[in-house]
Design an enzyme around this catalytic site. Sequence first.
Site, PDB file in Angstrom:
ATOM      1  CB  SER A   1      -2.055   6.804   5.603  1.00  0.00           C
ATOM      2  OG  SER A   1      -3.239   6.301   5.062  1.00  0.00           O
TER       3      SER A   1
ATOM      4  CB  SER B   1      -2.706   3.096   3.922  1.00  0.00           C
ATOM      5  OG  SER B   1      -1.906   4.248   3.684  1.00  0.00           O
TER       6      SER B   1
ATOM      7  CE  LYS C   1       1.684   3.525   3.183  1.00  0.00           C
ATOM      8  NZ  LYS C   1       0.805   4.703   3.336  1.00  0.00           N
TER       9      LYS C   1
HETATM   10  N1  GLN Z   1      -7.879   6.316   4.758  1.00  0.00           N
HETATM   11  C1  GLN Z   1      -7.723   7.320   3.760  1.00  0.00           C
HETATM   12  C2  GLN Z   1      -7.962   6.713   2.403  1.00  0.00           C
HETATM   13  O1  GLN Z   1      -8.283   5.597   2.358  1.00  0.00           O
HETATM   14  C3  GLN Z   1      -6.358   7.933   3.856  1.00  0.00           C
HETATM   15  C4  GLN Z   1      -5.302   7.083   3.299  1.00  0.00           C
HETATM   16  C5  GLN Z   1      -3.943   7.714   3.317  1.00  0.00           C
HETATM   17  O2  GLN Z   1      -3.693   8.691   4.017  1.00  0.00           O
HETATM   18  N2  GLN Z   1      -3.063   7.188   2.490  1.00  0.00           N
HETATM   19  O3  GLN Z   1      -7.846   7.329   1.402  1.00  0.00           O
END
Ligand code: GLN
Length: 488
Positions: free
Chosen positions: A175, A151, A76
């Site tokens: 994420s 994400s 990532k």
């Molecule tokens: N969707 C959550 C956020 O927007 C989690 C994102 C993540 O785990 N990086 O913060």
Amino acid sequence: MFSLTEAQTLLKSGEISSRELVSACLERISALDGTIHAFLHVDAERALKQAEKADKRRKSKESDLPSLLGIPLAVKDVLTVEGMPCTCGSKILEGYLPPFTATVVKKLQAAGAIVIGKTNTDEFAMGSSTENSAYGVTRNPWDIDRVPGGSSGGSAAAVAAGFVPAALGTDTGGSVRQPASFCGVTGLKPTYGRASRYGLVAYGSSLDCVGAFGQSAADVAAVFSIYNGRDPLDATTQDVPAAQISLETEAGSSLKGIRIGVPKEYFIAGIQPEVEEKVRAAIQKMSDLGAEIREVSLPHTEYALPVYYLIAPAEASANLARFDGVRYGPRVSGETMWDVFTKTRGEKFGDEVTRRIMLGTYALSAGYYDAFYGQAQKARTLIKRDFEQAFREVDAVACPVAPTTAFKIGAHGDDPLAMYLEDVFTLPANLAGVPGLAFPVGFDAAGLPVGMQLMGKHFNEATLFRLARAYQQATEWHMMKPTMDGGR
Ligand code: GLN
């Protein structure tokens, strides 16, 4: 495309070479990633060179070859890899070339793995769909009109599409688990402090965890076993023995003696009926395999969402202060120093990141700190205690990963709250610091994967892997692959 464990076996027996494996990945990426857009950067030349080296090493008859020798992986784009750009899905880091490699990646490279490229992400990992990337959305390989989740949507899609056998992601509030669920692959969020964050661009420092995707629990365990462990460069990594999880040798799949808790707060109104149905069926299957099932209560679950959306933006607002056009990435010129800061940040950060910085700055400001951040930290303790209480009675907790299957691109349009609600079932594990494992347990009527989540005690990823492994030995959901013909 082979799974990671299949690739290990074939490389070992000499049936395939690493060069063949890496070439097959690269060919698939060049044929299909124009549509999926899982990758932001692919370095074919470097990957092939490393593959040749791996093949030579294997032929050298060296006795103790590392376990991932010659296996291609994707990373990532919030983790640094020396020699590859790191954008975090943001214009503010466009063209940034980090001079060092994240510890987790270094460990995988030392075990012989080949980083083939960097995958797409919501900007600075803020989002649940990968739509917030400044470099375009990633598409779900099961249905290209839908999001892959986020994400870490690029990494999840790359594994689901068969571009790579495994990939690294990060999980601050879900994420890894949510995109794993949306893409029908297996994904782990380890215990907080289990793996190094050195070289991970910080989002919410008390929540961020490096996780991994693969086709099966065995694949993910093979990667996790390498990259976890204490790192002197990250003081929050715990001084516990590194986890070495070998599922290959585990004989039989009886779950006798394991107690699974089903938290009633996770089967709420609004959940897609097929998600509940498939998750309950998977729990039943684990019961058939010998596990004992009990109802448990995590009474403060409803506070997880507001608590997370105070703590994560608060930490993000501090962490993202370093991106000012001076130290990293591009600079927008201005009359004064302040002018440069405001113009660079104003132009280069996307809407969601800006929203979080404003929210976090507000929550931390003098006069509001106690009312918001202080309260959120207290509620966080209650959420953590819920888990401690539950884990006195059970070894793992089973629930859905997300309330729905993958939604359509654009479905949450300008409604950030609707997007935040996608995380209701994944945020608690990050707030409590416990590990969570997501894996596919069926499909909805539209042919989209449904995921289930297991959460466990701090540092007990092994039990989660054991449960998922037994389930996967008895079922075939994790073996299903998208046809990638544009539809399903
Ligand atoms: N969707 C959550 C956020 O927007 C989690 C994102 C993540 O785990 N990086 O913060």
